[in-house]
Design a protein around this motif. Structure first.
Motif, PDB file in Angstrom:
ATOM      1  N   LEU A  82      53.973  45.107  52.324  1.00  0.00           N
ATOM      2  CA  LEU A  82      54.197  43.662  52.206  1.00  0.00           C
ATOM      3  C   LEU A  82      53.732  42.916  53.448  1.00  0.00           C
ATOM      4  N   PRO A  83      54.181  43.272  54.665  1.00  0.00           N
ATOM      5  CA  PRO A  83      53.654  42.553  55.838  1.00  0.00           C
ATOM      6  C   PRO A  83      52.164  42.759  56.041  1.00  0.00           C
ATOM      7  N   LEU A  84      51.645  43.939  55.663  1.00  0.00           N
ATOM      8  CA  LEU A  84      50.205  44.167  55.805  1.00  0.00           C
ATOM      9  C   LEU A  84      49.419  43.255  54.869  1.00  0.00           C
ATOM     10  N   VAL A  85      49.907  43.095  53.642  1.00  0.00           N
ATOM     11  CA  VAL A  85      49.269  42.186  52.685  1.00  0.00           C
ATOM     12  C   VAL A  85      49.242  40.762  53.244  1.00  0.00           C
ATOM     13  N   LEU A  86      50.338  40.333  53.843  1.00  0.00           N
ATOM     14  CA  LEU A  86      50.401  38.987  54.422  1.00  0.00           C
ATOM     15  C   LEU A  86      49.386  38.835  55.560  1.00  0.00           C
ATOM     16  N   SER A  87      49.248  39.875  56.372  1.00  0.00           N
ATOM     17  CA  SER A  87      48.291  39.824  57.475  1.00  0.00           C
ATOM     18  C   SER A  87      46.860  39.754  56.960  1.00  0.00           C
ATOM     19  N   LEU A  88      46.544  40.574  55.974  1.00  0.00           N
ATOM     20  CA  LEU A  88      45.194  40.578  55.412  1.00  0.00           C
ATOM     21  C   LEU A  88      44.881  39.269  54.692  1.00  0.00           C
ATOM     22  N   ALA A  89      45.901  38.699  54.042  1.00  0.00           N
ATOM     23  CA  ALA A  89      45.707  37.418  53.360  1.00  0.00           C
ATOM     24  C   ALA A  89      45.401  36.316  54.370  1.00  0.00           C
ATOM     25  N   ALA A  90      46.067  36.362  55.511  1.00  0.00           N
ATOM     26  CA  ALA A  90      45.785  35.379  56.564  1.00  0.00           C
ATOM     27  C   ALA A  90      44.440  35.666  57.226  1.00  0.00           C
ATOM     28  N   GLY A  91      44.072  36.941  57.286  1.00  0.00           N
ATOM     29  CA  GLY A  91      42.837  37.321  57.962  1.00  0.00           C
ATOM     30  C   GLY A  91      41.579  37.035  57.172  1.00  0.00           C
ATOM     31  N   THR A  92      41.681  37.038  55.850  1.00  0.00           N
ATOM     32  CA  THR A  92      40.489  36.824  55.024  1.00  0.00           C
ATOM     33  C   THR A  92      39.786  35.497  55.336  1.00  0.00           C
ATOM     34  N   PRO A  93      40.507  34.372  55.466  1.00  0.00           N
ATOM     35  CA  PRO A  93      39.809  33.117  55.771  1.00  0.00           C
ATOM     36  C   PRO A  93      39.690  32.821  57.263  1.00  0.00           C
ATOM     37  N   TRP A  94      40.099  33.782  58.128  1.00  0.00           N
ATOM     38  CA  TRP A  94      40.208  33.450  59.548  1.00  0.00           C
ATOM     39  C   TRP A  94      38.883  32.997  60.158  1.00  0.00           C
ATOM     40  N   LEU A  95      37.800  33.686  59.880  1.00  0.00           N
ATOM     41  CA  LEU A  95      36.517  33.307  60.474  1.00  0.00           C
ATOM     42  C   LEU A  95      36.102  31.894  60.078  1.00  0.00           C
ATOM     43  N   ALA A  96      36.323  31.545  58.817  1.00  0.00           N
ATOM     44  CA  ALA A  96      35.988  30.193  58.361  1.00  0.00           C
ATOM     45  C   ALA A  96      36.852  29.163  59.077  1.00  0.00           C
ATOM     46  N   VAL A  97      38.131  29.485  59.239  1.00  0.00           N
ATOM     47  CA  VAL A  97      39.045  28.579  59.945  1.00  0.00           C
ATOM     48  C   VAL A  97      38.624  28.448  61.407  1.00  0.00           C
ATOM     49  N   ALA A  98      38.268  29.572  62.039  1.00  0.00           N
ATOM     50  CA  ALA A  98      37.889  29.552  63.453  1.00  0.00           C
ATOM     51  C   ALA A  98      36.641  28.717  63.693  1.00  0.00           C
ATOM     52  N   ASN A  99      35.741  28.706  62.734  1.00  0.00           N
ATOM     53  CA  ASN A  99      34.539  27.883  62.865  1.00  0.00           C
ATOM     54  C   ASN A  99      34.818  26.395  62.684  1.00  0.00           C
ATOM     55  N   ALA A 100      36.000  26.091  62.136  1.00  0.00           N
ATOM     56  CA  ALA A 100      36.354  24.696  61.877  1.00  0.00           C
ATOM     57  C   ALA A 100      37.376  24.147  62.870  1.00  0.00           C
ATOM     58  N   SER A 101      38.340  24.982  63.299  1.00  0.00           N
ATOM     59  CA  SER A 101      39.425  24.486  64.133  1.00  0.00           C
ATOM     60  C   SER A 101      39.977  25.574  65.036  1.00  0.00           C
ATOM     61  N   ALA A 102      39.900  25.358  66.346  1.00  0.00           N
ATOM     62  CA  ALA A 102      40.449  26.324  67.299  1.00  0.00           C
ATOM     63  C   ALA A 102      41.967  26.398  67.195  1.00  0.00           C
ATOM     64  N   VAL A 103      42.605  25.251  66.980  1.00  0.00           N
ATOM     65  CA  VAL A 103      44.070  25.214  66.911  1.00  0.00           C
ATOM     66  C   VAL A 103      44.576  26.008  65.714  1.00  0.00           C
ATOM     67  N   TRP A 104      44.034  25.728  64.537  1.00  0.00           N
ATOM     68  CA  TRP A 104      44.487  26.431  63.341  1.00  0.00           C
ATOM     69  C   TRP A 104      44.110  27.901  63.383  1.00  0.00           C
ATOM     70  N   ALA A 105      42.982  28.218  63.992  1.00  0.00           N
ATOM     71  CA  ALA A 105      42.597  29.625  64.136  1.00  0.00           C
ATOM     72  C   ALA A 105      43.601  30.366  65.019  1.00  0.00           C
ATOM     73  N   THR A 106      44.062  29.708  66.067  1.00  0.00           N
ATOM     74  CA  THR A 106      45.050  30.323  66.956  1.00  0.00           C
ATOM     75  C   THR A 106      46.372  30.549  66.232  1.00  0.00           C
TER      76      THR A 106
END
Length: 239
Positions: A82-106
């Motif tokens: 369960l926690p691993l699924v949550l981490s992977l779900a957050a990680g899937t869009p991380w690169l796209a988020v990081a390219n858009a917003s440093a704050v939200w990526a953090t």
């Protein structure tokens, strides 16, 4: 039907691993993403250190495939899924988020790190090389990476101190978390991965910013000592 958590773990592992191919390359926050541009901030490891993602991606895929094949209905695996699924779900869009917003990526990478650590702390006692080790490496890198992101972003907004000051704070923050995790989990691979990141910081800074390098070296020594001490004492993770 296979256990839903096992299925989700496999599906989200695949989306996580595939996501870099579907996103613009990311090598740190761009100059235009922060009021004070952070180009090669001292808290960031040397570029070669990020090659560890190849190991992480590959091992997580092997773990997920084995899990759905041989441990689909194993309650010990399910507790950590369960926690691993949550981490992977957050990680899937991380690169796209990081390219858009440093704050939200953090923010998002701290979510990834916290849930990955939770999965590690609940890792099944059996199949160590097929769950605890890959998740430990994943959680260890995220521990370091989350404080790299925090240090870069905070320095980019000129909060409290400058980039060098945030390098100190980032290293200390990662060390505190790593020590707490290692004291509660028999995962030398987790500690070794944080050490890998610290070595990358030493390589990146060298003598040019020697105080950062010295602090990272002290962290490497502290973590290595803790790992060896736990191994010699035969300590295991709390049940």
């Amino acid at each position: 039907m296979k256990n839903i958590r096992a299925t989700l773990t496999l599906l989200l592992t695949l989306t996580f691993v595939i996501s870099p191919a579907l996103t613009s390359p990311f090598s740190g926050f761009r100059a235009d993403q922060l009021p004070v541009p952070q180009i090669d901030p001292p808290v960031q490891p040397a570029g070669y250190a990020f090659a560890i993602w190849g190991l992480i991606y590959g091992w997580l895929v092997v773990s997920a495939i084995f899990g759905i094949w041989k441990r689909a209905d194993d309650p010990a695996w399910d507790a950590a899924r369960l926690p691993l699924v949550l981490s992977l779900a957050a990680g899937t869009p991380w690169l796209a988020v990081a390219n858009a917003s440093a704050v939200w990526a953090t923010i998002l990478i701290f979510v990834m790190a916290i849930t990955a650590i939770a999965a590690l702390l609940q890792a099944p006692a059996k199949d160590i090389w097929l769950f605890r080790v890959p998740v430990g490496i994943y959680a260890g890198w995220l521990t370091a990476a989350s404080f790299v992101s925090l240090g870069s972003t905070a320095a980019g907004f000129d909060l409290i101190t400058d980039a060098q000051g945030w390098a100190y704070l980032g290293i200390l923050g990662a060390l505190v978390v790593a020590v707490v995790v290692l004291q509660n989990c028999n995962s030398p691979e987790y500690g070794a991965t944080v050490i890998w990141a610290l070595v990358g910081i030493v390589v990146a800074n060298g003598l040019a910013m020697w105080t950062v390098s010295i602090l990272a070296l002290a962290g490497i020594l502290a973590l290595a000592t803790l790992i060896i001490a736990r191994r010699l004492s035969g300590q295991t993770a709390p049940s």
